[in-house]
Write an enzyme that holds these catalytic residues in place. Structure first.
Site, PDB file in Angstrom:
ATOM      1  N   ASP A  84     -13.904  -1.704   2.445  1.00 36.01           N
ATOM      2  CA  ASP A  84     -13.008  -1.904   3.589  1.00 36.01           C
ATOM      3  C   ASP A  84     -13.762  -1.407   4.836  1.00 36.01           C
ATOM      4  OD1 ASP A  84     -11.074  -1.664   5.591  1.00 36.01           O
ATOM      5  OD2 ASP A  84      -9.650  -0.483   4.436  1.00 36.01           O
ATOM      6  N   GLU A 108     -11.107   0.787  -3.742  1.00 36.78           N
ATOM      7  CA  GLU A 108     -11.457   0.474  -2.357  1.00 36.78           C
ATOM      8  C   GLU A 108     -12.086   1.686  -1.675  1.00 36.78           C
ATOM      9  OE1 GLU A 108      -7.954  -1.072  -0.424  1.00 36.78           O
ATOM     10  OE2 GLU A 108      -8.835  -1.010   1.576  1.00 36.78           O
ATOM     11  N   ASP A 130      -7.112   2.995  -3.245  1.00 33.73           N
ATOM     12  CA  ASP A 130      -7.866   3.043  -1.981  1.00 33.73           C
ATOM     13  C   ASP A 130      -8.118   4.501  -1.628  1.00 33.73           C
ATOM     14  OD1 ASP A 130      -8.975   2.717   0.512  1.00 33.73           O
ATOM     15  OD2 ASP A 130      -7.234   1.718   1.411  1.00 33.73           O
ATOM     16  N   LYS A 154     -10.097  -7.402   7.274  1.00 35.97           N
ATOM     17  CA  LYS A 154      -9.191  -7.017   8.364  1.00 35.97           C
ATOM     18  C   LYS A 154      -9.812  -7.550   9.647  1.00 35.97           C
ATOM     19  CE  LYS A 154      -7.629  -2.598   6.402  1.00 35.97           C
ATOM     20  NZ  LYS A 154      -7.825  -1.115   6.476  1.00 35.97           N
ATOM     21  N   LYS A 171      -0.918  -0.915  -4.473  1.00 35.62           N
ATOM     22  CA  LYS A 171      -2.161  -0.192  -4.132  1.00 35.62           C
ATOM     23  C   LYS A 171      -1.789   1.258  -3.884  1.00 35.62           C
ATOM     24  CE  LYS A 171      -4.720   0.001   0.184  1.00 35.62           C
ATOM     25  NZ  LYS A 171      -5.417  -0.798   1.217  1.00 35.62           N
ATOM     26  N   LEU A 172      -2.452   2.168  -4.600  1.00 35.87           N
ATOM     27  CA  LEU A 172      -2.188   3.591  -4.414  1.00 35.87           C
ATOM     28  C   LEU A 172      -3.287   4.214  -3.570  1.00 35.87           C
ATOM     29  CD1 LEU A 172      -1.194   4.765  -8.015  1.00 35.87           C
ATOM     30  CD2 LEU A 172       0.311   3.966  -6.165  1.00 35.87           C
ATOM     31  N   LYS A 173      -2.885   4.987  -2.587  1.00 32.76           N
ATOM     32  CA  LYS A 173      -3.844   5.792  -1.845  1.00 32.76           C
ATOM     33  C   LYS A 173      -4.221   6.969  -2.734  1.00 32.76           C
ATOM     34  CE  LYS A 173      -4.012   3.707   2.198  1.00 32.76           C
ATOM     35  NZ  LYS A 173      -5.279   3.125   2.710  1.00 32.76           N
ATOM     36  N   GLY A 211      -4.381  -4.549   5.809  1.00 35.69           N
ATOM     37  CA  GLY A 211      -3.378  -4.337   6.848  1.00 35.69           C
ATOM     38  C   GLY A 211      -3.615  -3.010   7.531  1.00 35.69           C
ATOM     39  N   SER A 264       0.855  -1.177   0.000  1.00 36.48           N
ATOM     40  CA  SER A 264       0.000   0.000   0.000  1.00 36.48           C
ATOM     41  C   SER A 264       0.896   1.234   0.000  1.00 36.48           C
ATOM     42  CB  SER A 264      -0.889  -0.030   1.245  1.00 36.48           C
ATOM     43  OG  SER A 264      -1.658   1.149   1.341  1.00 36.48           O
ATOM     44  N   ASN A 288     -10.162   5.549   1.028  1.00 38.22           N
ATOM     45  CA  ASN A 288     -10.482   5.782   2.445  1.00 38.22           C
ATOM     46  C   ASN A 288     -11.588   6.826   2.622  1.00 38.22           C
ATOM     47  OD1 ASN A 288      -7.186   5.022   2.855  1.00 38.22           O
ATOM     48  ND2 ASN A 288      -8.645   4.018   4.192  1.00 38.22           N
TER      49      ASN A 288
END
Ligand code: OSB
Ligand code: MG
Length: 372
Positions: free
Chosen positions: A239, A214, A189, A263, A161-163, A291, A135, A191
């Site tokens: 997530d 995500e 992702d 998770k 995985k790119l934020k 994670g 990540s 968030n």
């Protein structure tokens, strides 16, 4: 087993590089460890809550309070208990899943060490090694991002995985797709950083053949994820929204998510994570292991979980050195883009207690039978 004491340790461990997401920029990991002392032996559990309640509603100080005043006393009151009974003993407490998961993991570790069983064999692991992704946080610039991604590719990570967040999405994704080539596994992702007003922007990501996007929208908003999934080609993966198996099955059936990030901390423990895995497997929904910047304690358990049959996508189960210069257990080291599933009793790793002391934020707190 019967509980003799719970010791809580709060550690501050520097990260090898800052980790920036749509919700925060972290330069260290403040991590709460649960050390359980019982009549059959000891166990360790790692709490995935962050110092601040920005990823989800839980945070470290809240977990300390809930574990001290509610969870530990319920174990003392139970007398003789097993790991399988812990969730029932904790059911009076609403939510606080990360706190519950940390204690349950310590109980499971003690139980499996006493019966000389590994987490992997208890979960029904089907593989000796798990495929690893990484990540990658939000970078100051695209060249910085490409340097970081390039070094992970060189190390052998099988998936990037790119934020992302509004203003850091299409351009970095395009640049990384170019770097990886058409066959590189890539996902993003958010968030929860977007709303449905961003739908056209999110649709632009369809051009980059992503494995998944995500959690674009807030935790409670299943409906917007359904609408997005209908409007774009990239699979939507939840997530934050997935707080237990029931919510997951509902979100899958409504079409909000076609892949699930599992998770254990977010769903209240490894036993619930196994149930979630089983439900997804029977529905034909692929899962992968998320994670939370774990130390070796939580990583060992995650790697064992990720060795179950339904974990068909590489997880955010990166090597210890992606996070820390030194881990508090023997380090997890990448071998051909994979981590080896521990086979020793319990988590199979040994806590370096001298580091637990060196990195302590406050002296260990012992919770005995008279607490609560
Ligand atoms: O959303 O998956 C997330 C880290 C902290 C909190 C939330 C998330 C993450 C990560 C890092 O993406 C995963 C890892 O490498 O541990
Ligand atoms: Mg996530």
């Amino acid at each position: 087993m019967r509980l003799e004491a719970v010791e809580l340790h709060l550690l501050a461990i520097p990260l090898v590089r800052p980790f920036e997401t749509s919700f925060s920029r972290q330069t260290g990991r403040e991590v709460l460890l649960v050390h359980l002392i019982t009549d059959i032996g000891e166990g360790w559990g790692e709490c995935v809550a962050m110092a601040d309640p920005f990823y989800s509603s839980e945070h470290v100080a809240g977990c300390v309070d809930v574990i001290t005043r509610y969870l530990t006393p319920s174990l003392f009151r139970a007398g003789d208990f097993t790991a399988e009974g812990v969730a029932g003993l904790f059911s009076l407490v609403v939510g606080h899943r990360m706190a519950k998961a940390a204690v349950e993991a310590a109980v499971l570790d003690a139980q499996l060490r006493a019966t000389k069983t590994s987490f992997g064999s208890y979960f029904g692991a089907v593989r000796e090694f798990v495929d690893c992704g990484v990540s990658v946080g939000i970078s100051p610039t695209i060249p910085d991002l490409l340097d970081e991604v390039g070094s992970y590719v060189e190390q052998g990570y099988k998936r990037i995985k790119l934020k992302i967040k509004p203003g850091w999405d299409v351009a970095p994704v395009a640049a990384v797709r170019e770097l990886l080539g058409p066959d590189g596994l890539l996902q993003v992702d958010a968030n929860t950083a977007y709303t449905l007003d961003d739908l056209e922007r999110l649709r632009e990501l369809d051009a980059f053949d992503l494995l998944l996007i995500e959690q674009p929208f807030v935790e409670e908003d299943i409906r917007s994820h359904v609408l997005l999934a209908q409007a774009i080609a990239t699979p939507v993966c939840l997530d934050e929204s997935i707080v237990d198996t029931g919510v997951a099955v509902d979100a899958i059936e409504r079409g909000a998510t076609s892949i699930i990030n599992i998770k254990a901390g977010r769903v209240g423990g490894y036993l619930e994570a196994v149930r979630l895995h089983d439900a997804c497997l029977s529905l034909g929904v692929p899962v992968w292991c998320g994670g939370m910047l774990e130390t070796g304690i939580g990583r060992a358990a995650n790697v064992a979980l990720a060795a179950m049959a339904g974990f068909t996508l590489p997880g955010d189960t990166s090597a210890s050195d992606r996070y820390f210069a030194e881990d508090i257990t023997e380090p997890f080291v990448l071998e051909n883009g994979q981590l080896r599933v521990p086979t020793g009793s319990g988590t199979g790793v040994t806590v370096r207690t001298e580091l637990v002391t060196d990195w302590a934020v406050w002296p260990a707190r012992t919770i005995g039978p008279d607490a609560g």
